[in-house]
Design a protein around this motif. Structure first.
Motif, PDB file in Angstrom:
ATOM      1  N   ARG A 119       0.834  -1.205   0.000  1.00 35.71           N
ATOM      2  CA  ARG A 119       0.000   0.000   0.000  1.00 35.71           C
ATOM      3  C   ARG A 119       0.870   1.258   0.000  1.00 35.71           C
ATOM      4  O   ARG A 119       0.637   2.198  -0.773  1.00 35.71           O
ATOM      5  CB  ARG A 119      -0.937  -0.019   1.208  1.00 35.71           C
ATOM      6  N   PHE A 120       1.911   1.269   0.833  1.00 35.91           N
ATOM      7  CA  PHE A 120       2.787   2.436   0.940  1.00 35.91           C
ATOM      8  C   PHE A 120       3.499   2.729  -0.380  1.00 35.91           C
ATOM      9  O   PHE A 120       3.543   3.875  -0.831  1.00 35.91           O
ATOM     10  CB  PHE A 120       3.808   2.208   2.060  1.00 35.91           C
ATOM     11  N   LEU A 122       2.692   1.736  -3.480  1.00 41.23           N
ATOM     12  CA  LEU A 122       1.755   2.116  -4.536  1.00 41.23           C
ATOM     13  C   LEU A 122       1.217   3.532  -4.334  1.00 41.23           C
ATOM     14  O   LEU A 122       1.040   4.282  -5.303  1.00 41.23           O
ATOM     15  CB  LEU A 122       0.617   1.103  -4.624  1.00 41.23           C
ATOM     16  N   GLU A 123       0.983   3.931  -3.085  1.00 35.84           N
ATOM     17  CA  GLU A 123       0.561   5.317  -2.806  1.00 35.84           C
ATOM     18  C   GLU A 123       1.682   6.292  -3.129  1.00 35.84           C
ATOM     19  O   GLU A 123       1.436   7.382  -3.659  1.00 35.84           O
ATOM     20  CB  GLU A 123       0.151   5.468  -1.341  1.00 35.84           C
ATOM     21  N   SER A 124       2.929   5.911  -2.824  1.00 38.80           N
ATOM     22  CA  SER A 124       4.074   6.779  -3.121  1.00 38.80           C
ATOM     23  C   SER A 124       4.226   6.972  -4.626  1.00 38.80           C
ATOM     24  O   SER A 124       4.527   8.072  -5.087  1.00 38.80           O
ATOM     25  CB  SER A 124       5.358   6.200  -2.536  1.00 38.80           C
ATOM     26  N   ALA A 126       1.780   6.782  -6.818  1.00 38.49           N
ATOM     27  CA  ALA A 126       0.638   7.618  -7.237  1.00 38.49           C
ATOM     28  C   ALA A 126       0.859   9.086  -6.890  1.00 38.49           C
ATOM     29  O   ALA A 126       0.415   9.976  -7.619  1.00 38.49           O
ATOM     30  CB  ALA A 126      -0.636   7.104  -6.583  1.00 38.49           C
ATOM     31  N   ASP A 127       1.567   9.349  -5.785  1.00 43.26           N
ATOM     32  CA  ASP A 127       1.849  10.733  -5.373  1.00 43.26           C
ATOM     33  C   ASP A 127       3.078  11.314  -6.064  1.00 43.26           C
ATOM     34  O   ASP A 127       3.439  12.470  -5.824  1.00 43.26           O
ATOM     35  CB  ASP A 127       2.042  10.807  -3.855  1.00 43.26           C
ATOM     36  N   ARG A 129       6.303  10.362  -5.736  1.00 43.19           N
ATOM     37  CA  ARG A 129       7.531  10.349  -4.942  1.00 43.19           C
ATOM     38  C   ARG A 129       8.576   9.491  -5.643  1.00 43.19           C
ATOM     39  O   ARG A 129       8.252   8.541  -6.335  1.00 43.19           O
ATOM     40  CB  ARG A 129       7.256   9.778  -3.551  1.00 43.19           C
ATOM     41  N   HIS A 171       7.583  -0.919 -10.189  1.00 38.74           N
ATOM     42  CA  HIS A 171       7.700   0.469  -9.728  1.00 38.74           C
ATOM     43  C   HIS A 171       9.039   0.771  -9.060  1.00 38.74           C
ATOM     44  O   HIS A 171       9.415   1.915  -8.920  1.00 38.74           O
ATOM     45  CB  HIS A 171       6.579   0.792  -8.731  1.00 38.74           C
TER      46      HIS A 171
END
Length: 196
Positions: A119-120, A122-124, A126-127, A129, A171
């Motif tokens: 989760r961390f 994939l969120e990074s 998407a943001d 980073r 990623h």
């Protein structure tokens, strides 16, 4: 405790042969067993070499290789080829780049840590980073009671494998141990690919 095999006495062998003569075989076409079942006809094993003399207090030379056959996780991560810009990689290794986000997996079980890491990351991505810090901890030293050696720091060994597996592998551009100011051996820098 293993028992020694019991061999037939001459009387028992004669009795057995008489019984075997009076029976009809179930499968007459099957070849008979060879007489090699007789213990005297078995091939003998070669004798073991004698043990060397040993004196109390004498130094012993190690003849067995060490048991840890797989490379340590530090060696495995360090040997991975540099896939990112070498100049930026050098800065990252020296701790001159600041991670844009971090996740602390201390105290989590493998079952809790894996989905949190996925989760961390994939969120990074998407943001947008690029550099994130994954804190695993160094692991607690505990007494090993079994014959199989246990690795120190389960999460520290598992996180690089998770990062190299789908869905994260597409990623992740680079994984390396963090600088001392960001956790040293207890954390990893994860450099992410640009979102397309």
């Amino acid at each position: 405790m293993t028992r020694k095999p019991r061999h037939l006495s001459p009387e028992e062998r004669a009795l057995w042969d008489r019984v075997a003569e009076r029976t009809t075989p179930l499968h007459p076409t099957r070849p008979e067993l060879p007489e090699a079942l007789d213990p005297s006809a078995r091939p003998k094993t070669p004798p073991k070499p004698p043990l060397k003399r040993f004196k109390v207090g004498q130094a012993v030379t190690a003849t067995t290789p060490p048991h840890d056959l797989s490379p340590s996780i530090e060696d495995d991560v360090a040997k991975s080829p540099v896939a990112m810009d070498k100049k930026r990689f050098g800065k990252m290794k020296k701790g001159k780049l600041t991670p844009e986000a971090r996740i602390d997996l201390h105290g989590l079980t493998l079952a809790q840590a894996h989905p949190a890491l996925v989760r961390f990351v994939l969120e990074s991505v998407a943001d947008g980073r690029r550099l994130v810090l994954v804190i695993t901890g160094k692991g607690k030293a505990r007494e090993s009671t079994g014959p199989i050696p246990e690795r120190l720091g389960v999460l520290r060994h598992q996180v690089p494998h998770w990062l190299n597996l789908p869905p994260l592998s597409s990623h992740v551009l680079q994984i390396t141990e963090s600088h001392l100011k960001h956790g040293g051996r207890g954390a990893y820098y994860v450099y992410l690919r640009r979102a397309r």
